[in-house]
Design an enzyme around this catalytic site. Structure first.
Site, PDB file in Angstrom:
ATOM      1  N   ASP A  64       0.804  -1.226   0.000  1.00  0.00           N
ATOM      2  CA  ASP A  64       0.000   0.000   0.000  1.00  0.00           C
ATOM      3  C   ASP A  64       0.841   1.282   0.000  1.00  0.00           C
ATOM      4  O   ASP A  64       0.361   2.335  -0.376  1.00  0.00           O
ATOM      5  CB  ASP A  64      -0.936   0.018   1.219  1.00  0.00           C
ATOM      6  CG  ASP A  64      -0.193  -0.179   2.536  1.00  0.00           C
ATOM      7  OD1 ASP A  64       1.041  -0.300   2.529  1.00  0.00           O
ATOM      8  OD2 ASP A  64      -0.849  -0.211   3.599  1.00  0.00           O
ATOM      9  N   HIS A  65       2.106   1.197   0.394  1.00  0.00           N
ATOM     10  CA  HIS A  65       2.930   2.411   0.484  1.00  0.00           C
ATOM     11  C   HIS A  65       3.597   2.752  -0.844  1.00  0.00           C
ATOM     12  O   HIS A  65       3.460   3.850  -1.355  1.00  0.00           O
ATOM     13  CB  HIS A  65       4.021   2.238   1.553  1.00  0.00           C
ATOM     14  CG  HIS A  65       3.543   2.390   2.959  1.00  0.00           C
ATOM     15  ND1 HIS A  65       2.599   1.572   3.513  1.00  0.00           N
ATOM     16  CD2 HIS A  65       3.882   3.277   3.926  1.00  0.00           C
ATOM     17  CE1 HIS A  65       2.377   1.950   4.766  1.00  0.00           C
ATOM     18  NE2 HIS A  65       3.145   2.987   5.051  1.00  0.00           N
ATOM     19  N   ASP A 119       4.186  -1.392  11.273  1.00  0.00           N
ATOM     20  CA  ASP A 119       3.727  -0.052  10.935  1.00  0.00           C
ATOM     21  C   ASP A 119       3.141   0.534  12.212  1.00  0.00           C
ATOM     22  O   ASP A 119       2.410  -0.145  12.939  1.00  0.00           O
ATOM     23  CB  ASP A 119       2.665  -0.103   9.831  1.00  0.00           C
ATOM     24  CG  ASP A 119       2.390   1.296   9.322  1.00  0.00           C
ATOM     25  OD1 ASP A 119       2.905   1.654   8.257  1.00  0.00           O
ATOM     26  OD2 ASP A 119       1.687   2.058  10.014  1.00  0.00           O
ATOM     27  N   ARG A 379      -0.324  12.616  10.410  1.00  0.00           N
ATOM     28  CA  ARG A 379       0.986  13.227  10.658  1.00  0.00           C
ATOM     29  C   ARG A 379       1.193  14.441   9.756  1.00  0.00           C
ATOM     30  O   ARG A 379       0.878  14.379   8.568  1.00  0.00           O
ATOM     31  CB  ARG A 379       2.116  12.211  10.414  1.00  0.00           C
ATOM     32  CG  ARG A 379       2.123  11.174  11.490  1.00  0.00           C
ATOM     33  CD  ARG A 379       3.270  10.192  11.360  1.00  0.00           C
ATOM     34  NE  ARG A 379       3.213   9.318  12.506  1.00  0.00           N
ATOM     35  CZ  ARG A 379       3.557   8.044  12.508  1.00  0.00           C
ATOM     36  NH1 ARG A 379       4.035   7.500  11.410  1.00  0.00           N
ATOM     37  NH2 ARG A 379       3.463   7.329  13.604  1.00  0.00           N
ATOM     38  N   SER A 533       6.969   7.056  13.004  1.00  0.00           N
ATOM     39  CA  SER A 533       6.923   5.800  12.271  1.00  0.00           C
ATOM     40  C   SER A 533       7.704   4.669  12.945  1.00  0.00           C
ATOM     41  O   SER A 533       8.627   4.895  13.715  1.00  0.00           O
ATOM     42  CB  SER A 533       7.511   6.054  10.880  1.00  0.00           C
ATOM     43  OG  SER A 533       8.086   4.899  10.339  1.00  0.00           O
ATOM     44  N   ARG A 535       9.537   2.674  11.184  1.00  0.00           N
ATOM     45  CA  ARG A 535      10.546   2.262  10.200  1.00  0.00           C
ATOM     46  C   ARG A 535      11.888   1.958  10.866  1.00  0.00           C
ATOM     47  O   ARG A 535      12.517   2.821  11.470  1.00  0.00           O
ATOM     48  CB  ARG A 535      10.688   3.316   9.101  1.00  0.00           C
ATOM     49  CG  ARG A 535      11.172   4.672   9.559  1.00  0.00           C
ATOM     50  CD  ARG A 535      11.048   5.705   8.449  1.00  0.00           C
ATOM     51  NE  ARG A 535       9.637   6.023   8.212  1.00  0.00           N
ATOM     52  CZ  ARG A 535       9.188   7.216   7.799  1.00  0.00           C
ATOM     53  NH1 ARG A 535      10.026   8.194   7.557  1.00  0.00           N
ATOM     54  NH2 ARG A 535       7.902   7.414   7.630  1.00  0.00           N
TER      55      ARG A 535
HETATM   56  C1  MIC Z   1       4.203   6.301   8.336  1.00  0.00           C
HETATM   57  O1  MIC Z   1       3.011   6.619   8.418  1.00  0.00           O
HETATM   58  O2  MIC Z   1       5.128   7.036   8.695  1.00  0.00           O
HETATM   59  C2  MIC Z   1       4.537   4.947   7.763  1.00  0.00           C
HETATM   60  C3  MIC Z   1       5.163   5.158   6.449  1.00  0.00           C
HETATM   61  O3  MIC Z   1       3.360   4.207   7.567  1.00  0.00           O
HETATM   62  C4  MIC Z   1       5.454   4.232   8.757  1.00  0.00           C
HETATM   63  C5  MIC Z   1       6.022   2.974   8.265  1.00  0.00           C
HETATM   64  C6  MIC Z   1       7.172   3.150   7.337  1.00  0.00           C
HETATM   65  O4  MIC Z   1       7.969   4.063   7.517  1.00  0.00           O
HETATM   66  O5  MIC Z   1       7.249   2.350   6.415  1.00  0.00           O
HETATM   67  C7  MIC Z   1       4.824   3.950  10.127  1.00  0.00           C
HETATM   68  O6  MIC Z   1       3.931   4.666  10.534  1.00  0.00           O
HETATM   69  O7  MIC Z   1       5.284   3.052  10.845  1.00  0.00           O
HETATM   70 FE1  SF4 Z   2       0.068   4.738   5.148  1.00  0.00          FE
HETATM   71 FE2  SF4 Z   2       1.402   5.425   7.363  1.00  0.00          FE
HETATM   72 FE3  SF4 Z   2      -0.110   7.196   6.053  1.00  0.00          FE
HETATM   73 FE4  SF4 Z   2      -1.256   5.252   7.359  1.00  0.00          FE
HETATM   74  S1  SF4 Z   2      -0.037   6.883   8.246  1.00  0.00           S
HETATM   75  S2  SF4 Z   2      -1.793   5.947   5.326  1.00  0.00           S
HETATM   76  S3  SF4 Z   2       0.159   3.568   7.060  1.00  0.00           S
HETATM   77  S4  SF4 Z   2       1.743   6.209   5.306  1.00  0.00           S
END
Ligand code: MIC
Ligand code: SF4
Length: 640
Positions: A64-65, A119, A379, A533, A535
């Protein structure tokens, strides 16, 4: 003594430790989820552990990313993930099917179970009464291999809801109110548990919005009870048999209580650049808006799109404003098309995007320079939209669409009557884009594109660390600061040497080169270092550049675990005031021989002074650190 829902589920899953607040415990994980941006690394690690088949009740790999395919990298990674799922027994959700958290809530989340996801918004599952926790990919790989998950027995905060949300005020405003009260570090090592008569007015998708964005408070997770409303949701998803009743006992003991009267809430907004900078929409009303984005795992449910569509019906968006919609799942889109409501969005001028994370993670649709972008996301960190000069505001779908019409931030209550929406009794269930675990897996070959590089190997921890302070940063440094995402960098998630060139790119782009040149060193930071995140690239990539220890006032939970997992020593100032005694460029010597005692001495050779450091690491975490990280630690265990 009565129990909270959190205690009931954690105690049922307890593997080690005591169910006492603050003590180190480990729990059995029933379900896991990964997404493609963290998943490639997680599965490389799972492969390295060497277990032939997943050990969980259910594991799902979502894509999905990284769905923007500007070259071979992302589609190659998708193929790798699909072949891994087939070989090791996972469900595979194909690109285009939707956002992992929305899909998991619709199709797999189960009351009373535990879910570990790579995630940070995995707590969305708490909307059906499960303990759903975000973690680094390696922790998820370990859980798939049957390892328990380690955490501190959290404190439990009772968020007691009374009343009923007024028109044009919705679930997003509830979580923004929580953030307004406790901020972005208010719930570290705590679970936010929702109780009170007000919960009966909230549907499961609305509960999911609240538990999803609870992540922004630093909470371990958030949870609602599993009640009649949960039962109706599961029946509507053709999963009625998975329902169990799960409520806190009447005499359950909570560590804190926060009272929220839903009837008194007003539309709220998180202003740049933190989800914790909450104001009322009235306070920022009138600000010209360049872009409005509806979607993300926080607000892309059928309810959110229906309300948006019906507010927009017969209107046209402002000529100065771009409106994007990224639906949460195909199920949502299917309903919107069959009910005709999708037309309301299209006719009003919305740009309909793929069912994916999209603009939430800077994967396309970056706003123009200096833009004001109003988003239903969770975010608004600096630069996350893909445009460093943009100002991102986080709001409910109601505030977002009303503002898209007027072209400026507008209190949605001025719109007129709230349109009525009809929610279906049964959802349109169609799992044809979720490939179930297959038979005959031994013969399946793992497909690796040229972008997938082998995992770097790291050495066991020495007794002494020496080097220079490579970077000194402030409070609330996010993992988006440490390891940015976006369309350019995300495709490098399975290539550590390449992605490491972007570490701290928005803060100090000279960091990677300086770090390599000096053969590594230290980072000094303030409070809540590593928020946001999950990550683990925010640990692996700096480790690849030679990072030895991070010394801060305090850490965010997931990043702390990720540092340990990759053998970077996470230390805190015993006395927070000592932070000012350290400067970038100072030479440090850290003696780790006393680390078991909980204290470590830091010699600042440049300043000729000694500073006392401490840590909160458990016995197991110390062993992991010493082994040079979790992968060598688990491998050692399987060999012994
Ligand atoms: C995000 O919302 O920052 C992400 C991208 O979903 C991350 C995961 C990632 O960095 O792949 C998260 O929230 O953990
Ligand atoms: Fe995707 Fe992270 Fe955004 Fe949720 S917050 S939509 S998991 S990038």
């Amino acid at each position: 003594m009565g129990k909270t829902i959190t205690e009931k589920i954690l105690e049922q899953h307890l593997v080690e430790g005591k169910s006492e607040r603050g003590s180190d415990i480990s729990i059995k994980i029933d379900q896991t989820l990964t997404q493609d941006a963290t998943g490639t690394m997680a599965y490389l690690q799972f492969e390295a552990i060497g277990i032939p088949y997943i050990q969980t009740e259910l594991s799902v790999s979502y894509v999905d990313h990284n769905t923007l395919q500007t070259d071979f990298k992302n589609p190659d990674d998708h193929r790798y993930l699909q072949s891994i799922a087939a070989k090791y027994g996972l469900y595979f959700s194909r690109p285009g099917n939707g956002i992992c958290h929305q899909l998991h809530l619709e199709r797999f989340a189960r009351p009373g179970k535990t879910l570990l996801g790579s995630d940070s918004h995995t707590p969305t599952g708490g909307g059906v009464g499960m303990i759903a926790i975000g973690a680094g990919g390696l922790d998820v790989a370990a859980a798939m291999a049957g390892e328990a998950f380690y955490l501190k027995m959290p404190k439990v905060v009772n968020i007691h809801l009374t009343g009923k949300l007024p028109d044009f005020v919705s679930a997003k405003d509830v979580i923004l109110e929580v953030l307004r009260r406790i901020g972005v570090k208010g719930a570290v090592n705590k679970v936010l548990e929702y109780t009170g008569p007000g919960i009966k007015t909230l549907s499961v998708p609305e509960r999911g919005t609240i538990t999803n964005m609870g992540t922004e408070t630093g909470a371990t997770t958030s949870i609602f009870p599993s009640d009649e409303i949960t039962k109706d949701f599961l029946i509507a998803q053709e999963r009625g048999e998975q329902w169990v009743l799960l409520e806190a006992d009447d005499d359950a003991v909570y560590d804190e209580t926060i009272e929220i009267n839903l009837s008194e809430l007003v539309p709220l907004v998180a202003t740049p650049h933190s989800p914790g900078n909450v104001k009322t929409v009235k306070e920022v009303e009138g600000l010209k808006v360049d872009q409005v984005c509806i979607g993300s795992c926080t607000n892309s449910t059928l309810r959110d799109l229906k309300i948006s569509a019906n507010i927009l019906k017969g209107k046209t968006i402002s000529e100065y404003t771009v409106l994007t919609i990224s639906p949460g799942s195909r199920q949502v889109v299917d309903h919107m098309i069959k009910s005709g409501e999708m037309s309301y969005l299209i006719e009003a001028g919305a740009r309909i995007l793929e069912n994916a994370c999209g603009p939430c993670i800077g994967m396309g649709l970056a706003p123009k320079s200096d833009a004001v972008t109003l988003r239903t996301f969770n975010r608004n960190f600096l630069g996350r939209s893909g445009t460093k000069s943009a100002q991102a505001y986080l709001v409910s779908p109601e505030t977002a669409v009303v503002s898209a019409i007027s072209g400026k931030i507008t209190d949605p209550r001025t719109f007129g009557a709230l349109p009525k929406i009809d929610m279906p009794k049964k959802f349109m269930v169609n799992d044809n884009m979720i490939i179930p675990p297959m038979e005959g897996k031994e013969s399946i070959e793992i497909v690796r594109g040229p972008n997938i590089k082998p995992l770097p190997e790291f050495n066991p921890l020495p007794d002494k660390l020496e080097g220079e302070v490579l970077l000194k940063v402030e409070d609330d440094i996010t993992t988006d600061h440490i390891m940015p995402a976006g369309a350019k960098i995300l495709p490098l998630r399975s290539n550590i040497p390449e992605i490491s060139k972007f570490v701290f790119n928005l803060v100090d782009p000279t960091f990677p080169d300086r770090s390599l040149e000096k053969q590594g060193g230290f980072i000094v930071g303030g409070d809540n270092y590593g928020q946001g995140s999950s990550r683990e690239h925010a640990a692996i990539a700096p480790k690849y550049l030679g990072l030895k220890a991070v010394i801060v006032k305090s850490f965010a939970r997931i990043h702390l675990a990720n540092l340990v997992n990759f053998g970077i020593v996470p230390l805190t100032f015993e006395n927070k005031e000592d932070y000012i005694k350290v400067e970038q460029g100072d030479k440090f010597q850290i003696d780790l021989t006393t680390i078991e005692s909980g204290k470590v001495a830091l010699k600042n050779l440049t300043k000729g002074m000694e500073i006392q450091l401490t840590h909160s690491l458990s016995e197991t975490e110390l062993k992991v650190l010493k082994a040079g990280g979790k992968l060598p630690f688990i491998k050692q265990k399987h060999v012994n």
